[in-house]
Design a protein around this motif. Structure first.
Motif, short mmCIF file in Angstrom:
data_model
loop_
_atom_site.label_atom_id
_atom_site.label_comp_id
_atom_site.label_asym_id
_atom_site.label_seq_id
_atom_site.Cartn_x
_atom_site.Cartn_y
_atom_site.Cartn_z
N ARG A 274 7.30 0.57 -5.29
CA ARG A 274 6.79 1.63 -6.15
C ARG A 274 6.45 1.07 -7.53
N HIS B 153 -1.06 -0.93 0.22
CA HIS B 153 0.16 -0.31 -0.31
C HIS B 153 1.16 -0.15 0.83
N ALA C 156 4.02 4.87 1.30
CA ALA C 156 3.78 5.21 -0.10
C ALA C 156 3.26 6.64 -0.17
N HIS D 297 1.95 7.65 -5.57
CA HIS D 297 1.76 6.21 -5.67
C HIS D 297 0.31 5.85 -5.41
N ARG D 298 -0.29 6.42 -4.37
CA ARG D 298 -1.68 6.09 -4.04
C ARG D 298 -2.62 6.53 -5.16
N VAL E 135 -2.26 4.05 -8.03
CA VAL E 135 -2.96 2.80 -7.71
C VAL E 135 -4.45 2.97 -7.94
N VAL F 113 -8.20 1.92 -0.70
CA VAL F 113 -6.74 1.79 -0.70
C VAL F 113 -6.27 2.05 0.72
N ASP G 254 -3.03 1.09 3.94
CA ASP G 254 -1.64 0.69 4.12
C ASP G 254 -1.56 -0.76 4.62
N SER G 255 -0.43 -1.39 4.31
CA SER G 255 -0.26 -2.81 4.60
C SER G 255 -0.19 -3.11 6.10
#
Length: 273
Positions: A66, A98, A102, A106-107, A110, A124, A126-127
């Motif tokens: 975060r 991210h 998240a 958070h998004r 970012v 954006v 996700d990982s």
């Protein structure tokens, strides 16, 4: 059912979305390290996540996945963008990964930080999907991604490239002592996998396990972690050539795909490195 006409229309939509984009930057913003990738050059930054004015500060703007210090995080991202793209960030696309779980705040944060850098477009994602883009099988079937980082451990079930289920624990390599065995980290990852398996009604987790989970993050560099997970699950594990950069390389592949759809070519031809 989609017709060929639908596909052409979708292609035009993507080209319109990234119209004018000619350059790009992929980012993996981690609690411990931040990595950046550009087309043709590969990884151009792999540095500790610190937010001092000159990059030498001891403050860490990201904790447990975060953003805790947006101002410092913005300075760090600006330094990276200056190095990778130069002062003029027009006609650029930035892709940033991210943590899978998240939240919307958070998004949104970012996106706000990236927008301040001045790019034309932002993606954006996700990982887990980024890691799968680089190191996962291309059969579209279920895939289990286990990402063991410095301060987070995440387990994600992907089906047809989409997140079907995910678990996260605020436990990582930094919680281990210098000589401490990784028992707690391994147990945390296995507990999340088993909980996901028990709640799976469609057999996707079992199908993913039969293919072998994809391990990413710093934990995937440690045989004492990967071997224990493989033995406890009774399956071989999948490892990329450099697990710590799996996410940023996958984000780089997604960036390259978007640039091609926009009609832009990388400044220097070459594979994801």
């Amino acid at each position: 059912m989609h017709s060929p006409h639908d596909g052409r229309r979708h292609g035009r939509c993507l080209r319109d979305r990234y119209r004018g984009v000619t350059r790009g930057l992929a980012l993996d913003l981690g609690s411990s390290r931040t990595r950046a990738w550009t087309p043709g050059l590969g990884i151009v930054t792999d540095t500790a996540s610190t937010g001092g004015p000159d990059g030498s500060g001891h403050g860490r703007p990201v904790r447990r996945g975060r953003i805790v210090d947006p101002e410092s995080c913005g300075r760090m991202l600006s330094r990276i963008a200056d190095t990778a793209l130069g002062a003029d960030r027009s006609e650029t696309l930035i892709v940033l990964s991210h943590p899978v779980l998240a939240g919307p705040e958070h998004r949104a944060e970012v996106r706000e930080l990236l927008a301040a850098l001045g790019p034309t477009s932002i993606i954006v994602l996700d990982s887990a999907r980024a890691a799968a883009a680089y190191a996962g099988p291309q059969d579209g079937g279920p895939l289990l991604v286990v990402d063991i980082g410095a301060e987070l451990t995440e387990v994600t079930l992907l089906v047809d490239g989409m997140v079907r289920d995910a678990r996260q624990a605020e436990t990582g390599l930094s919680d281990l002592g210098p000589t401490e065995p990784p028992t707690a980290v391994v147990r945390t990852a296995l507990d999340m996998i088993m909980e996901m398996w028990r709640q799976d009604r469609h057999g996707a987790v079992l199908g993913a396990l039969r293919k072998g989970p994809l391990l990413a993050g710093g934990g995937a560099l440690r045989p004492d972690i990967t071997n224990r997970i493989g033995v406890r699950l009774g399956v071989p594990v999948r490892l990329a050539d450099d697990p710590t950069t799996t996410v940023v390389r996958g984000a780089g592949l997604i960036l390259g795909s978007a640039l091609r759809k926009a009609g832009a070519a990388p400044a220097l031809p070459g594979p994801v490195r």
